[in-house]
Design a protein around this motif. Sequence first.
Motif, PDB file in Angstrom:
ATOM      1  N   LEU A   9       0.846  -1.197   0.000  1.00 32.10           N
ATOM      2  CA  LEU A   9       0.000   0.000   0.000  1.00 32.10           C
ATOM      3  C   LEU A   9       0.877   1.241   0.000  1.00 32.10           C
ATOM      4  O   LEU A   9       1.709   1.428   0.886  1.00 32.10           O
ATOM      5  CB  LEU A   9      -0.908   0.008   1.236  1.00 32.10           C
ATOM      6  N   VAL A  10       0.705   2.084  -1.016  1.00 31.13           N
ATOM      7  CA  VAL A  10       1.412   3.364  -1.121  1.00 31.13           C
ATOM      8  C   VAL A  10       0.485   4.459  -0.615  1.00 31.13           C
ATOM      9  O   VAL A  10      -0.621   4.623  -1.121  1.00 31.13           O
ATOM     10  CB  VAL A  10       1.819   3.651  -2.584  1.00 31.13           C
ATOM     11  N   VAL A  11       0.935   5.206   0.398  1.00 30.65           N
ATOM     12  CA  VAL A  11       0.120   6.283   0.970  1.00 30.65           C
ATOM     13  C   VAL A  11       0.861   7.596   0.790  1.00 30.65           C
ATOM     14  O   VAL A  11       1.838   7.882   1.482  1.00 30.65           O
ATOM     15  CB  VAL A  11      -0.162   6.033   2.465  1.00 30.65           C
ATOM     16  N   ASP A  12       0.408   8.405  -0.174  1.00 28.56           N
ATOM     17  CA  ASP A  12       1.051   9.687  -0.469  1.00 28.56           C
ATOM     18  C   ASP A  12       0.051  10.568  -1.198  1.00 28.56           C
ATOM     19  O   ASP A  12      -0.688  10.080  -2.063  1.00 28.56           O
ATOM     20  CB  ASP A  12       2.308   9.473  -1.328  1.00 28.56           C
ATOM     21  N   VAL A  34      -3.042   2.118  -3.774  1.00 28.02           N
ATOM     22  CA  VAL A  34      -2.659   3.519  -3.594  1.00 28.02           C
ATOM     23  C   VAL A  34      -3.735   4.261  -2.824  1.00 28.02           C
ATOM     24  O   VAL A  34      -4.933   4.113  -3.098  1.00 28.02           O
ATOM     25  CB  VAL A  34      -2.425   4.220  -4.957  1.00 28.02           C
ATOM     26  N   ALA A  35      -3.301   5.063  -1.835  1.00 31.25           N
ATOM     27  CA  ALA A  35      -4.214   5.932  -1.082  1.00 31.25           C
ATOM     28  C   ALA A  35      -3.624   7.330  -1.049  1.00 31.25           C
ATOM     29  O   ALA A  35      -2.415   7.503  -0.862  1.00 31.25           O
ATOM     30  CB  ALA A  35      -4.415   5.403   0.333  1.00 31.25           C
ATOM     31  N   GLY A  36      -4.487   8.337  -1.207  1.00 28.04           N
ATOM     32  CA  GLY A  36      -4.017   9.717  -1.249  1.00 28.04           C
ATOM     33  C   GLY A  36      -4.159  10.459   0.055  1.00 28.04           C
ATOM     34  O   GLY A  36      -3.746  11.611   0.172  1.00 28.04           O
ATOM     35  N   HIS A  49      -5.649  -5.750   3.807  1.00 23.88           N
ATOM     36  CA  HIS A  49      -4.555  -6.364   4.577  1.00 23.88           C
ATOM     37  C   HIS A  49      -3.232  -6.392   3.794  1.00 23.88           C
ATOM     38  O   HIS A  49      -2.711  -7.475   3.466  1.00 23.88           O
ATOM     39  CB  HIS A  49      -4.939  -7.781   4.996  1.00 23.88           C
ATOM     40  N   PRO A  50      -2.661  -5.232   3.495  1.00 27.66           N
ATOM     41  CA  PRO A  50      -1.394  -5.212   2.751  1.00 27.66           C
ATOM     42  C   PRO A  50      -0.255  -5.857   3.541  1.00 27.66           C
ATOM     43  O   PRO A  50      -0.281  -5.898   4.771  1.00 27.66           O
ATOM     44  CB  PRO A  50      -1.145  -3.707   2.548  1.00 27.66           C
ATOM     45  N   ASP A  51       0.743  -6.344   2.807  1.00 24.97           N
ATOM     46  CA  ASP A  51       1.912  -6.968   3.430  1.00 24.97           C
ATOM     47  C   ASP A  51       2.932  -5.927   3.881  1.00 24.97           C
ATOM     48  O   ASP A  51       3.776  -6.215   4.729  1.00 24.97           O
ATOM     49  CB  ASP A  51       2.576  -7.929   2.450  1.00 24.97           C
ATOM     50  N   LEU A  52       2.844  -4.718   3.302  1.00 24.80           N
ATOM     51  CA  LEU A  52       3.768  -3.639   3.653  1.00 24.80           C
ATOM     52  C   LEU A  52       3.135  -2.312   3.270  1.00 24.80           C
ATOM     53  O   LEU A  52       2.359  -2.251   2.303  1.00 24.80           O
ATOM     54  CB  LEU A  52       5.113  -3.839   2.933  1.00 24.80           C
ATOM     55  N   ILE A  53       3.483  -1.258   3.997  1.00 20.55           N
ATOM     56  CA  ILE A  53       2.941   0.074   3.729  1.00 20.55           C
ATOM     57  C   ILE A  53       4.084   1.066   3.534  1.00 20.55           C
ATOM     58  O   ILE A  53       5.007   1.128   4.354  1.00 20.55           O
ATOM     59  CB  ILE A  53       2.045   0.555   4.888  1.00 20.55           C
ATOM     60  N   LEU A  54       4.029   1.824   2.441  1.00 21.04           N
ATOM     61  CA  LEU A  54       4.926   2.966   2.232  1.00 21.04           C
ATOM     62  C   LEU A  54       4.124   4.206   2.596  1.00 21.04           C
ATOM     63  O   LEU A  54       3.140   4.537   1.925  1.00 21.04           O
ATOM     64  CB  LEU A  54       5.390   3.031   0.776  1.00 21.04           C
TER      65      LEU A  54
END
Length: 243
Positions: A9-12, A34-36, A49-54
Motif C-alpha cells: 500500500l502506497v500512501v502519499d 494507492v491511497a491519497g 490487509h497489505p503486506d507492507l505500507i509505504l
Amino acid sequence: MKAKGKRILVVDDEEVIQRVLRKNLLAGGYEVLVAGNGKDALDMVRLHHPDLILLDLCMPGEYDGLDVCIEIRHQGPKPPIIVLSAISEEKQKVKALDLGADDYLTKPFGSEELMARVRVCLRRTQSSDDNLKQAEILVSEDQYLSMDLVRRQVRAGKHEVRLTPTEFELLKQLMLSAGRVLTHRNLLRLVWGPEYGEESDYLRVYVRQLRLKVEETPSHPRYIITEPGIGYVFRGQVVAQNL
C-alpha cells in the motif's frame, strides 16, 4: 524474498510520487494499492490487509502519517511500515519510528534503494520476529557474529567476546530488530528501562564499546550502523537457531 503475492500500500498525497512508486513496485512483481490520504489508507488496511505500507508523513486531512501509524499499530494484523519523509521532517521521522514504523526513506530517493528497503522489510517480516524472540541462538547472515541467549555467550569470528550485561542486552536488542532502525529512545527504554529515553550520549558510549568488541574494524562498522540524529540499526539479516 519472492514478490509474487505480496501486496504493498502506497500512501502519499502527491500523484507524481504515487505514479513513480506504483511503476517501480509493479515492475518488481508486487501488487500495488494507492491511497491519497490517511483516512483512505486506514480503510484499505482494514479491507485489503497489505503486506507492507509505504507511508508519507505530511498529508492533508483528518489523519496525517503519524496518525495513520498510531492507528495501524493499534489494529491487527500489523504490516511493516516504511516511512517516506523529507529531511526537514526529522523530528516527525523519529517520532514515527518511536510509534512503530520499521524503516524510513528520505525524499528524494532512488528506485534501487526503494526496492532494496522493500525486500529487506518483507524478508524480515517473513523470517518472523516471533521466531527470533523464541530463538536460543542469534546468528548474523555471514555467520561471523553469534549470540547464545541461553549461555549468554557471544562469538565474533573464531573468538569468544566478553560483554558486560548491558552490552549483551544492547547487542541482543539490535540483532532481534535486524534491518530495522531503532531510535535512541526505543533502545534506551528496551535496554535500560522505561524511565530512560533522553540519554543519547549515554547510549553512544555503550555503542562505541560494543563496536570495539564485536566489529572487525570498529571505525568502519559492518553490523552496528549509526543513523545520524535518529538511532542505530543492525545491518543484514539475523537467523534464529535452537540448541
